[in-house]
Motif scaffolding. Structure first.
Motif, PDB file in Angstrom:
ATOM      1  N   GLN A  96      28.969 -16.580 -25.986  1.00 42.69           N
ATOM      2  CA  GLN A  96      28.533 -17.240 -24.762  1.00 42.69           C
ATOM      3  C   GLN A  96      27.028 -17.429 -24.824  1.00 42.69           C
ATOM      4  O   GLN A  96      26.351 -16.775 -25.606  1.00 42.69           O
ATOM      5  CB  GLN A  96      28.917 -16.402 -23.547  1.00 42.69           C
ATOM      6  N   SER A  97      26.533 -18.289 -24.019  1.00 47.41           N
ATOM      7  CA  SER A  97      25.108 -18.581 -24.021  1.00 47.41           C
ATOM      8  C   SER A  97      24.361 -17.531 -23.196  1.00 47.41           C
ATOM      9  O   SER A  97      24.715 -17.245 -22.061  1.00 47.41           O
ATOM     10  CB  SER A  97      24.879 -19.974 -23.431  1.00 47.41           C
ATOM     11  N   LEU A  98      23.353 -16.954 -23.792  1.00 43.29           N
ATOM     12  CA  LEU A  98      22.492 -15.994 -23.107  1.00 43.29           C
ATOM     13  C   LEU A  98      21.059 -16.488 -23.178  1.00 43.29           C
ATOM     14  O   LEU A  98      20.718 -17.306 -24.025  1.00 43.29           O
ATOM     15  CB  LEU A  98      22.571 -14.622 -23.777  1.00 43.29           C
ATOM     16  N   ARG A  99      20.214 -15.960 -22.320  1.00 44.46           N
ATOM     17  CA  ARG A  99      18.806 -16.339 -22.361  1.00 44.46           C
ATOM     18  C   ARG A  99      18.224 -15.922 -23.704  1.00 44.46           C
ATOM     19  O   ARG A  99      18.336 -14.771 -24.116  1.00 44.46           O
ATOM     20  CB  ARG A  99      18.053 -15.663 -21.229  1.00 44.46           C
ATOM     21  N   GLY A 100      17.642 -16.851 -24.405  1.00 42.61           N
ATOM     22  CA  GLY A 100      17.034 -16.566 -25.696  1.00 42.61           C
ATOM     23  C   GLY A 100      17.955 -16.766 -26.877  1.00 42.61           C
ATOM     24  O   GLY A 100      17.510 -16.843 -28.001  1.00 42.61           O
ATOM     25  N   GLY A 101      19.256 -16.858 -26.650  1.00 38.65           N
ATOM     26  CA  GLY A 101      20.188 -17.075 -27.748  1.00 38.65           C
ATOM     27  C   GLY A 101      21.410 -16.202 -27.627  1.00 38.65           C
ATOM     28  O   GLY A 101      21.537 -15.408 -26.707  1.00 38.65           O
TER      29      GLY A 101
END
Length: 71
Positions: free
Chosen positions: A10-15
């Motif tokens: 899943q997409s997280l802040r920063g990658g």
């Protein structure tokens, strides 16, 4: 060289892929970096080789290709 420490689908802040990588530029003092990459695309690899080619965004720049070998 980099080692994948963790990956989340899943997409997280920063990658979404945390890697530990070694610096290696010419006159640089070698050190380990804890970095986050964003996987933009997985390129399927045929055959029996335990390898994936990923297109990632690293250090704010898109389009880098990395090979991931699974052990």
């Amino acid at each position: 060289m980099a080692v994948v420490e963790s990956y989340v689908p899943q997409s997280l802040r920063g990658g979404n892929m945390r890697v530990v990588e070694a610096t290696g530029a010419g006159a640089a003092q070698p050190k380990l970096l804890d970095s986050m990459y964003s996987v933009e695309k997985i390129i399927p690899k045929g055959g029996a080789v335990p390898l994936m080619i990923l297109v990632v965004k690293r250090f704010g720049s898109s389009g880098h290709r990395v090979a991931v070998i699974r052990y």
